[in-house]
Scaffold this motif. Structure first.
Motif, mmCIF file in Angstrom:
data_model
loop_
_atom_site.group_PDB
_atom_site.id
_atom_site.type_symbol
_atom_site.label_atom_id
_atom_site.label_comp_id
_atom_site.label_asym_id
_atom_site.label_seq_id
_atom_site.Cartn_x
_atom_site.Cartn_y
_atom_site.Cartn_z
ATOM 1 N N THR A 4 14.410 -0.333 6.363
ATOM 2 C CA THR A 4 15.363 0.483 5.618
ATOM 3 C C THR A 4 16.387 -0.367 4.872
ATOM 4 O O THR A 4 16.913 0.049 3.863
ATOM 5 N N ARG A 25 18.677 7.605 -4.049
ATOM 6 C CA ARG A 25 18.837 7.236 -2.633
ATOM 7 C C ARG A 25 17.715 6.318 -2.177
ATOM 8 O O ARG A 25 17.937 5.374 -1.428
ATOM 9 N N GLU A 70 30.926 12.921 4.123
ATOM 10 C CA GLU A 70 29.794 12.975 5.037
ATOM 11 C C GLU A 70 29.003 11.687 5.040
ATOM 12 O O GLU A 70 28.491 11.263 6.065
ATOM 13 N N ASN A 71 28.895 11.066 3.878
ATOM 14 C CA ASN A 71 27.946 9.960 3.743
ATOM 15 C C ASN A 71 28.559 8.572 3.670
ATOM 16 O O ASN A 71 27.841 7.586 3.733
ATOM 17 N N GLU A 117 25.021 4.636 8.783
ATOM 18 C CA GLU A 117 23.660 4.315 8.357
ATOM 19 C C GLU A 117 23.636 3.844 6.910
ATOM 20 O O GLU A 117 23.043 2.826 6.575
ATOM 21 N N LEU A 118 24.331 4.583 6.047
ATOM 22 C CA LEU A 118 24.321 4.232 4.626
ATOM 23 C C LEU A 118 25.162 2.990 4.348
ATOM 24 O O LEU A 118 25.120 2.454 3.255
ATOM 25 N N ASN A 172 17.656 3.022 0.213
ATOM 26 C CA ASN A 172 16.990 3.113 1.517
ATOM 27 C C ASN A 172 15.530 3.483 1.298
ATOM 28 O O ASN A 172 15.187 4.651 1.213
ATOM 29 N N ASN A 202 31.029 8.457 12.203
ATOM 30 C CA ASN A 202 30.249 9.141 11.166
ATOM 31 C C ASN A 202 28.898 8.451 11.066
ATOM 32 O O ASN A 202 28.757 7.424 10.428
ATOM 33 N N ARG A 203 27.937 9.019 11.748
ATOM 34 C CA ARG A 203 26.636 8.371 11.876
ATOM 35 C C ARG A 203 25.980 8.149 10.526
ATOM 36 O O ARG A 203 25.390 7.109 10.250
ATOM 37 N N LYS A 204 26.091 9.169 9.671
ATOM 38 C CA LYS A 204 25.452 9.089 8.358
ATOM 39 C C LYS A 204 26.083 7.970 7.521
ATOM 40 O O LYS A 204 25.400 7.179 6.887
ATOM 41 N N ALA A 205 27.418 7.926 7.552
ATOM 42 C CA ALA A 205 28.111 6.893 6.786
ATOM 43 C C ALA A 205 27.765 5.520 7.335
ATOM 44 O O ALA A 205 27.577 4.565 6.572
ATOM 45 N N VAL A 215 22.087 1.865 13.256
ATOM 46 C CA VAL A 215 22.640 2.917 14.119
ATOM 47 C C VAL A 215 21.933 2.959 15.472
ATOM 48 O O VAL A 215 22.565 3.040 16.519
#
Lengths: 330, 504
Positions: free
Chosen positions: B326, B301, B343-344, A214-215, B305, A209-212, A220
């Motif tokens: 970031t 957000r 998703e996040n 990153e966050l 970031n 999960n690229r987004k996860a 990444v």
């Protein structure tokens, strides 16, 4: 919509059913592998002879190394279509240097260096310029193919290769092929990195999960670059070993390792952690392909039939993975 | 006219863990604008998705013109005359207005799109429905004003034989002067035999446009009344729960001891979002509210970031942070528990242990980069106990958990191996898709963290959540932070007023 149809809370029965289905999926490929082995053992005379089994081990060694490299790429959800010609390029670059009297360690280092450069270029195209890896590596594959032929004028390079180099691909220690040992070392090393280190965990996270990722503060881009570079380095290492095994550098010898390599990864993705490429899964994938090739060979089937069989196997594996998990490669 | 009604009877929609609609019965007519209101999570979207064929209800009946039927897909619903214009917009930006209006039904000559007829037919459609409107149908829609794009979407939706048009927040993305234009268009539709279901956050808009209004709350039907019989403040009262939550509220009424400033920023610009001044003290809980797209989530957000952010001051824990990378804010001690956790934040195919270890896997490192399973397991177990995660083992696949337990893992990621390094924790929609029990536990965990001296930021569209949890609230209007509300000023109507830019 599927979330809507599974609206009611799962009962105990459903949970058990799900686990069973899960297990069937996880191990069905292994069962097929074992069945295939048993059938060949029962029907083909020479199949079970120790010499033939060692042959299989030797035959799958180079393929496994390419597949393991691809496993890193797939784990980060990057596809590398340039591995075949990376194998080919290293497989002529190293013999070429050796025939020009470059010392063996230096020539091998040059082979690894070629992998770093190829992987680096792929990584820049994919992560910095932003071309999907599927397309970027397709283009680099074409470039590598061209370079290979330019280097040799399309001719094979043979003669004058040092014994020590040929030993890597042809030698045996106590009857066991050196090549197969190198493969086992590569598999063990890659397994350890992927399953037991932060580096491997992060590569899986980037693909999972690229987004996860990153966050969660994971860099990444770095891990996508790393995955692509590892992929190319494994391919060039495989290429050096291939030329050693063949005793010559042949510009188009690497070609078939792209499709076969992808096949090992896809077969691997159907087992263990369905939908995820794993080193052990890829190893079994290579074994799968190796046993089929060997068995069909001994049965006297010609290579065209083998090619058709392989295509069907790849389709089956990908169909299983796509239908049961979300396979998203672009 | 009655025979032409679209009637929903006893519609129930059960999702894993939540009942989004509970025995809702409503009738929509072809000669009315029917306002549909309720808080986020009240069931509006689910209801229109059932009507639009995107969701199949768990139980209940749908009848059109007294004929009972099933709406199996959006296409099926469209064939029955129900069209849905979603909030986000579904136009192909590069195509002309005419091309969009007739997308998929282009007039052809020998298989080739007849450009001339395309234009005249599209223009005729616009003229038929909205004779007063003039739009350049040759321009790519990407370069048209927002209101024109909405009109094009509506005309496309009206292409077939439509009896009922669902408009989801049609004016949310529109500048004020363009709203009026669209209002006139919406009001004209029932006169041409097209009923409208209007969803909007703007109560004044609902009041002005609707003939009847239906209020939903917690998936239940509260009331359907003529718009003239309901005042805006009555609507607010009907939308909001007025009971419950008193215990938890009492808990926050106690003034919490707050410590030093843990985050101070000034002149914060993140894209179009502007925050002149913002600070938070250790132990404080600050709520961020706003209408959809007003910048409160974006600001939250950007605190984690800050890529592309410029500011005049940015201090975490008293020391200045330079925003060149970031991850600088995270490294300075700012954590983010994002919305849309699947998703996040989480990886469904991973075990709970691996998910928890995603932010600080280093905790379980024995020698350079090598992980110890045992240490990882022990720390994962600690966090799972702390967060009271209900699972049979840490090896369980994350996607098999309920929404509440997933959210606990999403929060737990920042507690795993962190050794209290986070001074500010940002939560976006912390309880979306979470059942009531887990909600209370998540609130308790936020309070525990605040009690330990963490500054908590909650950006949420659940106003009750904000009222329950926050010490003070910063409303966002049009991408800008407005003067904040202190606890004594808290009320849902004060929040709604502040969010829509009306001074309290």
């Amino acid at each position: 919509m599927s979330s809507a149809s599974t609206g009611t809370a799962p009962s105990q029965e459903l949970v058990l059913g799900f686990l069973r289905k899960d297990h069937i999926q996880r191990y069905s490929t292994l069962v097929v592998l074992v069945l295939m082995f048993v059938i060949f053992a029962a029907t083909v005379d020479r199949f079970l002879q120790p010499q033939n089994l060692l042959n299989i081990a030797q035959q799958i060694s180079i393929l496994t190394i390419v597949g393991v490299g691809l496993t890193f790429g797939f784990a980060a959800r990057e596809m590398d279509l340039s591995v075949g010609f990376a194998v080919g390029l290293a497989g002529i670059l190293v013999p070429l240097l050796l025939t020009k009297d470059v010392a063996l360690p230096l020539a091998l280092l040059a082979g690894v260096g070629a992998g770093l450069v190829i992987g680096g270029i792929n990584a820049v195209l994919v992560t910095i310029i932003g071309i999907p890896s599927l397309i970027a590596t397709l283009a680099t594959a074409s470039i590598l193919f061209g370079i290979s032929f330019l280097l040799t004028g399309g001719r094979a390079i043979y003669g004058g290769l040092p014994e020590a180099y040929l030993w890597l691909g042809q030698g045996r220690i106590g009857g066991f092929p050196v090549l197969a040992m190198l493969m086992l070392i590569a598999v063990a090393l890659a397994w350890f990195v992927m399953e037991r280190t932060v580096f491997g965990r992060y590569i899986y996270a980037v693909g999972g999960n690229r987004k996860a990722a990153e966050l969660s503060g994971i860099n990444v881009r770095f891990y996508r670059i790393a995955a692509l570079v590892v992929c190319s380095v494994f391919a060039t290492v495989a290429g050096m070993l291939l030329a050693s095994r063949l005793g010559s550098g042949q510009p188009n010898a690497g070609e078939r390792y792209l499709l076969d390599g992808l096949a090992t990864v896809f077969i691997g993705m159907t087992m263990l952690r369905p939908g995820t490429s794993t080193v052990v899964g890829t190893f079994f994938g290579a074994l799968f392909i190796g046993i089929i090739n060997n068995g069909l060979n001994l049965l006297g089937m010609d290579t065209y039939i083998q090619s058709i069989v392989k295509g069907i196997i790849i389709l089956t594996a990908v169909a299983i993975v796509s239908r049961t998990t979300k396979l998203n490669l672009l | 006219m009655i025979a032409m009604d679209t009637r929903l009877t006893d519609i129930t929609m059960q999702f894993p863990g939540t009942r989004a609609l509970d025995n809702v019965s409503v009738t929509f007519r072809r000669d009315e604008v029917h306002g549909l209101i309720g808080e986020n999570g009240a069931g509006k979207s689910t209801l229109v998705n059932v009507l639009g064929g995107s969701l199949q209800p768990t139980s209940g009946r749908i009848a059109i013109a007294d004929k009972e039927l099933k709406l199996k897909s959006p296409r099926d619903a469209l064939l029955r005359g129900i069209a849905h214009v979603s909030q986000e917009g579904s136009l192909v930006q590069a195509l002309s207005g005419a091309g969009n209006i007739l997308l998929g039904a282009e007039p052809r000559t020998a298989g080739v799109i007849a450009q001339g007829r395309l234009k005249t037919e599209a223009a005729a459609l616009v003229k038929r429905w909205f004779p007063q409107v003039s739009i350049d149908l040759d321009e790519p829609v990407g370069s048209l004003p927002m209101a024109d794009r909405k009109v094009i979407e509506i005309v496309r939706a009206l292409r077939g034989d439509v009896r009922l048009l669902i408009l989801d927040e049609p004016t949310a993305t529109l500048p004020a002067r363009e709203k009026e234009q669209l209002w006139a268009i919406i009001r004209g539709l029932p006169k041409q035999g097209v009923g409208v279901i209007l969803i909007s956050h703007f109560l004044s808009e609902i009041k002005a446009l609707s003939d009847r209004i239906t209020v939903l709350r917690d998936g239940r039907h509260v009331v359907t009344e003529k718009a003239v019989d309901l005042s805006e403040s009555q609507l607010v009262d009907l939308m909001l729960r007025r009971s419950g939550d008193t215990a938890s509220k009492a808990q926050t009424e106690k003034t919490r001891a707050t410590g030093d400033v843990v985050l101070r920023i000034a002149g914060w610009k993140a894209g179009r979002i502007e925050v002149p001044q913002f600070e938070i003290r250790a132990g404080e809980i600050v709520g961020l509210i706003g209408l959809t797209g007003s910048g409160h989530f974006g600001f939250a957000r950007s605190l984690y970031n800050p890529a592309g952010v410029t500011c005049t001051t940015c201090e975490v824990g008293g020391s200045a942070v330079a925003l060149h990378k970031t991850l600088t804010m995270r490294d300075a001690g700012v954590a983010l528990v994002p919305d849309h956790r699947m998703e996040n934040a989480l990886i469904g195919e991973w075990s709970l242990r691996e998910n928890l270890a995603m932010v600080h896997p280093q905790h379980a490192v024995v020698t350079t980069g090598v992980l110890s399973r045992r240490r990882e397991e022990a720390e994962a177990q600690r966090v799972m106990r702390l967060m009271n995660v209900k699972a049979h083992s840490s090896a369980q696949e994350l996607k098999t958990l309920s929404g509440g337990n997933k959210q606990k893992i999403s929060i737990g990621k920042w507690l795993y191996g962190a050794q209290d390094r986070y001074r500010v924790m940002i939560f976006i929609e912390p309880t979306e898709g979470v059942d009531i029990g887990a909600k209370a536990e998540i609130y308790a965990e936020m309070r525990r963290l605040a009690g330990q001296g963490v500054g908590i930021v909650i950006a949420s569209s659940d106003l009750i959540e904000i009222e329950t949890m926050a010490d003070r609230v910063v409303p966002f209007v049009d991408q800008t932070a407005r003067p904040e509300l202190a606890r004594p000023q808290f009320s849902e109507s004060a929040f709604i007023g502040a969010m829509s830019g009306v001074a309290a």
